[in-house]
Structure formats: structure tokens, C-alpha cells
Write an enzyme that holds these catalytic residues in place. Structure first.
Site, PDB file in Angstrom:
ATOM      1  CB  THR A  54      62.303 126.995  14.924  1.00  0.00           C
ATOM      2  OG1 THR A  54      60.973 127.426  15.197  1.00  0.00           O
ATOM      3  CG2 THR A  54      62.913 126.408  16.175  1.00  0.00           C
ATOM      4  CD  GLU A  55      63.819 127.087   8.073  1.00  0.00           C
ATOM      5  OE1 GLU A  55      63.345 126.777   6.967  1.00  0.00           O
ATOM      6  OE2 GLU A  55      65.043 127.162   8.290  1.00  0.00           O
ATOM      7  CG  ASN A  56      58.971 125.515  12.701  1.00  0.00           C
ATOM      8  OD1 ASN A  56      60.085 125.835  13.090  1.00  0.00           O
ATOM      9  ND2 ASN A  56      58.208 124.670  13.368  1.00  0.00           N
TER      10      ASN A  56
END
Length: 248
Positions: A54-56
Site C-alpha cells: 500500500t502506498e501509505n
């Protein structure tokens, strides 16, 4: 097209998510875009190691949690609650984007407003006056991932095709899309345009061409081993899917 016909030529987002999950190779590092693509996490085979990013800032995301098992500190980039698998790792947002931009992701699954027959992707803005841009990490994913799968409805709410000859919306990436999974069919992007890899329900090449306004092709037949079973390409799929053949 009547409502009855439309229902006979479409599959649900859940079935489409399951179909996409079948095409992700074991050992892949995968990012699932905000929206419908997040559903794919719930259909990945449990006996295979497929690592979700996930990009977070998380590597090793699991499926959606049960309602009584939600951890508010565990969310994906779309702020949806997720689970963490054993061995999951957490890291800075900048490091996450470094993974995306550095070519370390094998597959990403993104939504789309339009996909051109040359593989261009438009998914962050319609360009309409007052439209709120939603870039996020889409541009980094579109260019950085080795394979870009698009998950979308074939048609807009007003009946226009999302598969187009050339995108008219602002581009996310040029020539980046590998395959498009829609509620009507699965399309591969080839040097000759869109190829119908697999059709759902009562769809035919002719009907899909009518809906998209594009000249579509079918894959060249490949020799089958003696005794091989017939079925949909890409390892099968939901009962409502089938392979597409010339002249159907």
C-alpha cells in the site's frame, strides 16, 4: 440494449475481482488502487504467497477484517480498514513511493476513466470544469509497475465506452496498460489494439465492437496438448465466463 440483455452480458465487481486474482502470479508484489481494485485482496488464493503493497507505507497487507476485528491504525491508501499478515512491514510514505517508482512492483490494479487502444491510461481527472483532481500515486504506479491491470466498467453511466481510440481526458500514463478487466470482458492491449482475451455472459466480439466502437481482435489459436480440457483462458474463472472464439 435492454436491461435484460445488459444483465446477461455483465458480471459483478466481486466476480471480476476474483477473476483478476486468478491472473496474479505467485510471488508477485502487488499494489491495489483505491476503489474497486481493493476487492482483489479478498480473492487471492490463501495457499500462494502474493505480497500486497500500500502506498501509505505497508507491505504484507491481508484481506478485509471482520467488523469486530477492525484496527483503526491499519488502513490502506483509500482509508479502508485492512489486516496485516505475519511478517508485514511498515515504512515511510517516501520509501513506499520509492518502491513504486523504482520498478519493484510486479503488478498494480487501477481504476480508469479511459484506456486507449495504445495502452494510454486516464484515471485521475475528467478535465471537466470544477472537477476535483485525484492523482494520488496513480502516475507513479502506472509507470513504475511491471504490469498494469485496469479494473473498470466497460461503459460509463451514460453509455460511453471507457475503451477508446485515443484518450480525451488528461493522461495518467502513456502506453502503460497491460490488460483491462471489465464487467463485460477481459481485453489485452497489443500493438494492434485491443484483443478480446475472455468474454463474460452472452458477449461476442461483434457485440463488444458495437459497444466500444472499436475494431477488436481475438488471440491467435494456440495448440492444445492432447487431452487438455477446454475452458476460459487465463486459468478459468467464474461460471459466467467463457473464452471468446472467432465468429462468435
Amino acid at each position: 440494449m435492454t436491461e435484460t440483455t445488459a444483465q446477461a452480458t455483465r458480471i459483478s465487481r466481486e466476480k471480476l475481482a476474483a477473476r483478476i486474482a486468478q491472473d496474479i502470479p505467485e510471488g508477485s508484489y502487488v499494489n491495489l488502487g483505491i476503489g474497486a481494485p481493493t476487492l482483489v485482496a479478498d480473492y487471492l488464493p490463501q495457499d500462494q504467497e502474493i505480497i500486497l503493497h500500500t502506498e501509505n507505507g505497508m507491505l504484507g497487507m491481508g484481506p478485509s477484517p471482520a467488523a469486530d476485528e477492525i484496527d483503526p491504525d491499519l488502513i490502506n491508501a483509500g482509508k479502508q480498514p485492512v489486516t496485516a499478515l505475519a511478517g508485514a512491514a511498515y515504512f515511510h510514505h517516501a520509501d513506499s513511493f520509492g518502491m513504486m517508482r523504482g520498478g519493484h512492483l510486479d503488478v498494480c490494479v487501477l481504476g480508469a476513466f479511459q484506456v486507449s487502444q495504445g495502452g494510454d491510461l486516464a484515471n485521475w481527472s475528467t478535465g471537466a470544469p470544477g472537477a476535483i483532481p485525484a492523482v494520488g500515486g496513480a502516475m507513479d504506479l502506472a509507470i513504475g509497475a511491471k504490469n498494469v491491470y485496469v479494473m473498470t466498467d466497460l461503459l460509463t453511466k451514460t453509455g460511453e465506452s471507457k475503451l477508446v481510440e485515443a484518450c480525451t481526458y488528461p493522461l495518467t500514463g502513456v502506453g502503460c496498460v497491460t490488460r483491462v478487466y471489465t464487467d463485460h470482458a477481459v481485453f489485452d492491449v497489443t500493438p494492434d489494439g485491443f484483443t478480446v482475451r475472455e468474454a463474460f455472459g452472452d458477449n461476442t466480439v461483434e457485440l463488444l465492437s458495437e459497444l466500444t466502437g472499436l475494431e477488436l481482435t481475438v488471440p491467435a489459436p494456440t495448440p492444445r496438448a492432447a487431452g487438455a480440457s477446454r475452458g476460459a483462458s487465463g486459468g478459468g474463472g467464474p461460471a459466467s465466463t467463457r473464452s471468446i472464439r472467432e465468429g462468435e
